[in-house]
Design a protein around this motif. Structure first.
Motif, PDB file in Angstrom:
ATOM      1  N   ALA A  20       0.837  -1.203   0.000  1.00 21.03           N
ATOM      2  CA  ALA A  20       0.000   0.000   0.000  1.00 21.03           C
ATOM      3  C   ALA A  20       0.870   1.250   0.000  1.00 21.03           C
ATOM      4  CB  ALA A  20      -0.915   0.010   1.220  1.00 21.03           C
ATOM      5  N   LEU A  21       0.353   2.310  -0.605  1.00 24.86           N
ATOM      6  CA  LEU A  21       0.962   3.633  -0.574  1.00 24.86           C
ATOM      7  C   LEU A  21      -0.123   4.632  -0.229  1.00 24.86           C
ATOM      8  CD1 LEU A  21       3.001   3.581  -3.899  1.00 24.86           C
ATOM      9  CD2 LEU A  21       3.950   3.499  -1.604  1.00 24.86           C
ATOM     10  N   LEU A  22       0.205   5.598   0.609  1.00 28.59           N
ATOM     11  CA  LEU A  22      -0.712   6.689   0.917  1.00 28.59           C
ATOM     12  C   LEU A  22      -0.243   7.913   0.145  1.00 28.59           C
ATOM     13  CD1 LEU A  22      -1.007   6.223   4.778  1.00 28.59           C
ATOM     14  CD2 LEU A  22      -2.513   5.334   2.999  1.00 28.59           C
ATOM     15  N   LEU A  23      -1.190   8.594  -0.490  1.00 31.83           N
ATOM     16  CA  LEU A  23      -0.865   9.777  -1.277  1.00 31.83           C
ATOM     17  C   LEU A  23      -1.717  10.950  -0.807  1.00 31.83           C
ATOM     18  CD1 LEU A  23      -1.277   7.183  -3.510  1.00 31.83           C
ATOM     19  CD2 LEU A  23       0.055   8.823  -4.783  1.00 31.83           C
ATOM     20  N   ARG A  24      -1.132  12.131  -0.836  1.00 28.94           N
ATOM     21  CA  ARG A  24      -1.873  13.357  -0.514  1.00 28.94           C
ATOM     22  C   ARG A  24      -1.451  14.406  -1.521  1.00 28.94           C
ATOM     23  NH1 ARG A  24      -1.848  15.853   5.292  1.00 28.94           N
ATOM     24  NH2 ARG A  24      -3.868  14.878   5.364  1.00 28.94           N
ATOM     25  N   GLY A  25      -2.440  15.057  -2.106  1.00 35.00           N
ATOM     26  CA  GLY A  25      -2.129  16.081  -3.092  1.00 35.00           C
ATOM     27  C   GLY A  25      -3.346  16.905  -3.441  1.00 35.00           C
ATOM     28  N   SER A  26      -3.181  17.777  -4.409  1.00 34.95           N
ATOM     29  CA  SER A  26      -4.238  18.694  -4.820  1.00 34.95           C
ATOM     30  C   SER A  26      -4.828  18.273  -6.150  1.00 34.95           C
ATOM     31  CB  SER A  26      -3.684  20.107  -4.948  1.00 34.95           C
ATOM     32  OG  SER A  26      -3.172  20.533  -3.709  1.00 34.95           O
ATOM     33  N   LEU A  27      -6.140  18.438  -6.259  1.00 35.68           N
ATOM     34  CA  LEU A  27      -6.858  18.164  -7.496  1.00 35.68           C
ATOM     35  C   LEU A  27      -7.603  19.407  -7.931  1.00 35.68           C
ATOM     36  CD1 LEU A  27      -8.548  14.680  -6.944  1.00 35.68           C
ATOM     37  CD2 LEU A  27      -6.567  15.195  -8.337  1.00 35.68           C
ATOM     38  N   GLY A  28      -7.461  19.761  -9.178  1.00 38.42           N
ATOM     39  CA  GLY A  28      -8.246  20.843  -9.763  1.00 38.42           C
ATOM     40  C   GLY A  28      -8.254  22.116  -8.951  1.00 38.42           C
ATOM     41  N   LYS A  29      -9.196  22.954  -9.285  1.00 33.18           N
ATOM     42  CA  LYS A  29      -9.356  24.206  -8.549  1.00 33.18           C
ATOM     43  C   LYS A  29     -10.832  24.445  -8.312  1.00 33.18           C
ATOM     44  CE  LYS A  29      -5.140  26.403  -9.809  1.00 33.18           C
ATOM     45  NZ  LYS A  29      -4.450  27.632  -9.684  1.00 33.18           N
ATOM     46  N   ALA A  30     -11.209  24.469  -7.058  1.00 37.74           N
ATOM     47  CA  ALA A  30     -12.598  24.740  -6.684  1.00 37.74           C
ATOM     48  C   ALA A  30     -12.677  26.161  -6.146  1.00 37.74           C
ATOM     49  CB  ALA A  30     -13.065  23.741  -5.635  1.00 37.74           C
ATOM     50  N   LYS A  31     -13.380  27.026  -6.837  1.00 37.10           N
ATOM     51  CA  LYS A  31     -13.541  28.422  -6.431  1.00 37.10           C
ATOM     52  C   LYS A  31     -12.192  29.095  -6.187  1.00 37.10           C
ATOM     53  CE  LYS A  31     -18.116  27.778  -4.524  1.00 37.10           C
ATOM     54  NZ  LYS A  31     -18.992  27.899  -3.387  1.00 37.10           N
ATOM     55  N   GLY A  32     -11.248  28.862  -7.124  1.00 36.78           N
ATOM     56  CA  GLY A  32      -9.967  29.548  -7.042  1.00 36.78           C
ATOM     57  C   GLY A  32      -8.897  28.852  -6.233  1.00 36.78           C
ATOM     58  N   ARG A  33      -9.215  27.752  -5.563  1.00 32.53           N
ATOM     59  CA  ARG A  33      -8.159  27.056  -4.830  1.00 32.53           C
ATOM     60  C   ARG A  33      -8.279  25.550  -5.039  1.00 32.53           C
ATOM     61  NH1 ARG A  33     -10.161  27.162   1.485  1.00 32.53           N
ATOM     62  NH2 ARG A  33     -10.898  25.065   1.256  1.00 32.53           N
ATOM     63  N   ALA A  34      -7.170  24.877  -4.935  1.00 32.96           N
ATOM     64  CA  ALA A  34      -7.135  23.441  -5.171  1.00 32.96           C
ATOM     65  C   ALA A  34      -7.712  22.687  -3.971  1.00 32.96           C
ATOM     66  CB  ALA A  34      -5.706  22.997  -5.429  1.00 32.96           C
ATOM     67  N   GLN A  35      -8.313  21.543  -4.240  1.00 32.60           N
ATOM     68  CA  GLN A  35      -8.883  20.691  -3.203  1.00 32.60           C
ATOM     69  C   GLN A  35      -7.850  19.630  -2.832  1.00 32.60           C
ATOM     70  OE1 GLN A  35     -12.133  18.341  -4.591  1.00 32.60           O
ATOM     71  NE2 GLN A  35     -12.559  17.448  -2.604  1.00 32.60           N
ATOM     72  N   THR A  36      -7.551  19.485  -1.526  1.00 35.19           N
ATOM     73  CA  THR A  36      -6.619  18.466  -1.060  1.00 35.19           C
ATOM     74  C   THR A  36      -7.347  17.142  -0.912  1.00 35.19           C
ATOM     75  OG1 THR A  36      -5.289  20.102   0.108  1.00 35.19           O
ATOM     76  CG2 THR A  36      -5.025  17.817   0.775  1.00 35.19           C
ATOM     77  N   VAL A  37      -6.752  16.082  -1.456  1.00 34.15           N
ATOM     78  CA  VAL A  37      -7.344  14.748  -1.358  1.00 34.15           C
ATOM     79  C   VAL A  37      -6.321  13.766  -0.796  1.00 34.15           C
ATOM     80  CG1 VAL A  37      -9.035  15.041  -3.210  1.00 34.15           C
ATOM     81  CG2 VAL A  37      -6.762  14.201  -3.736  1.00 34.15           C
ATOM     82  N   ASN A  38      -6.812  12.746  -0.107  1.00 36.16           N
ATOM     83  CA  ASN A  38      -6.007  11.656   0.427  1.00 36.16           C
ATOM     84  C   ASN A  38      -6.410  10.385  -0.301  1.00 36.16           C
ATOM     85  OD1 ASN A  38      -4.723  13.141   2.630  1.00 36.16           O
ATOM     86  ND2 ASN A  38      -6.786  13.248   3.461  1.00 36.16           N
ATOM     87  N   LEU A  39      -5.430   9.705  -0.892  1.00 42.15           N
ATOM     88  CA  LEU A  39      -5.711   8.485  -1.633  1.00 42.15           C
ATOM     89  C   LEU A  39      -4.856   7.341  -1.096  1.00 42.15           C
ATOM     90  CD1 LEU A  39      -5.603   9.936  -5.260  1.00 42.15           C
ATOM     91  CD2 LEU A  39      -7.624   9.486  -3.884  1.00 42.15           C
ATOM     92  N   MET A  40      -5.386   6.127  -1.225  1.00 44.81           N
ATOM     93  CA  MET A  40      -4.616   4.934  -0.905  1.00 44.81           C
ATOM     94  C   MET A  40      -4.540   4.088  -2.165  1.00 44.81           C
ATOM     95  SD  MET A  40      -5.322   1.770   1.698  1.00 44.81           S
ATOM     96  CE  MET A  40      -4.909   2.656   3.181  1.00 44.81           C
ATOM     97  N   CYS A  41      -3.337   3.660  -2.497  1.00 49.31           N
ATOM     98  CA  CYS A  41      -3.126   2.765  -3.625  1.00 49.31           C
ATOM     99  C   CYS A  41      -2.756   1.403  -3.046  1.00 49.31           C
ATOM    100  CB  CYS A  41      -2.005   3.288  -4.516  1.00 49.31           C
ATOM    101  SG  CYS A  41      -1.637   2.172  -5.894  1.00 49.31           S
ATOM    102  N   LEU A  42      -3.511   0.382  -3.404  1.00 48.14           N
ATOM    103  CA  LEU A  42      -3.264  -0.976  -2.940  1.00 48.14           C
ATOM    104  C   LEU A  42      -2.873  -1.814  -4.149  1.00 48.14           C
ATOM    105  CD1 LEU A  42      -3.335  -2.773  -0.442  1.00 48.14           C
ATOM    106  CD2 LEU A  42      -5.704  -3.316  -0.995  1.00 48.14           C
ATOM    107  N   TYR A  43      -1.655  -2.353  -4.109  1.00 49.44           N
ATOM    108  CA  TYR A  43      -1.098  -3.134  -5.220  1.00 49.44           C
ATOM    109  C   TYR A  43      -1.035  -4.605  -4.835  1.00 49.44           C
ATOM    110  CZ  TYR A  43       2.322  -4.867  -8.578  1.00 49.44           C
ATOM    111  OH  TYR A  43       2.966  -5.593  -9.546  1.00 49.44           O
TER     112      TYR A  43
END
Length: 60
Positions: A20-43
């Motif tokens: 597993a890997l945990l990822l945190r980053g920004s997606l797109g721009k909602a009302k002028g600012r990026a939305q932070t998301v937390n994802l888990m990748c399971l291989y």
């Protein structure tokens, strides 16, 4: 996701054959600012397939 932060691999024992890997980053721009998301990748080492899902840390 632009330049995500990524955890060190979380390697499960050979009985499960998963990594597993945990990822945190920004997606797109909602009302002028990026939305932070937390994802888990399971291989799955046996099948070579990966799954990605969003998670919320402690209900946040």
């Amino acid at each position: 996701m632009n330049t995500p932060e990524v955890s060190a691999p979380i390697v499960f024992d050979d009985a499960t054959g998963k990594v597993a890997l945990l990822l945190r980053g920004s997606l797109g721009k909602a009302k002028g600012r990026a939305q932070t998301v937390n994802l888990m990748c399971l291989y799955d080492k046996k099948t070579g397939k990966a799954s990605i899902a969003e998670y919320h840390w402690l209900g946040k």
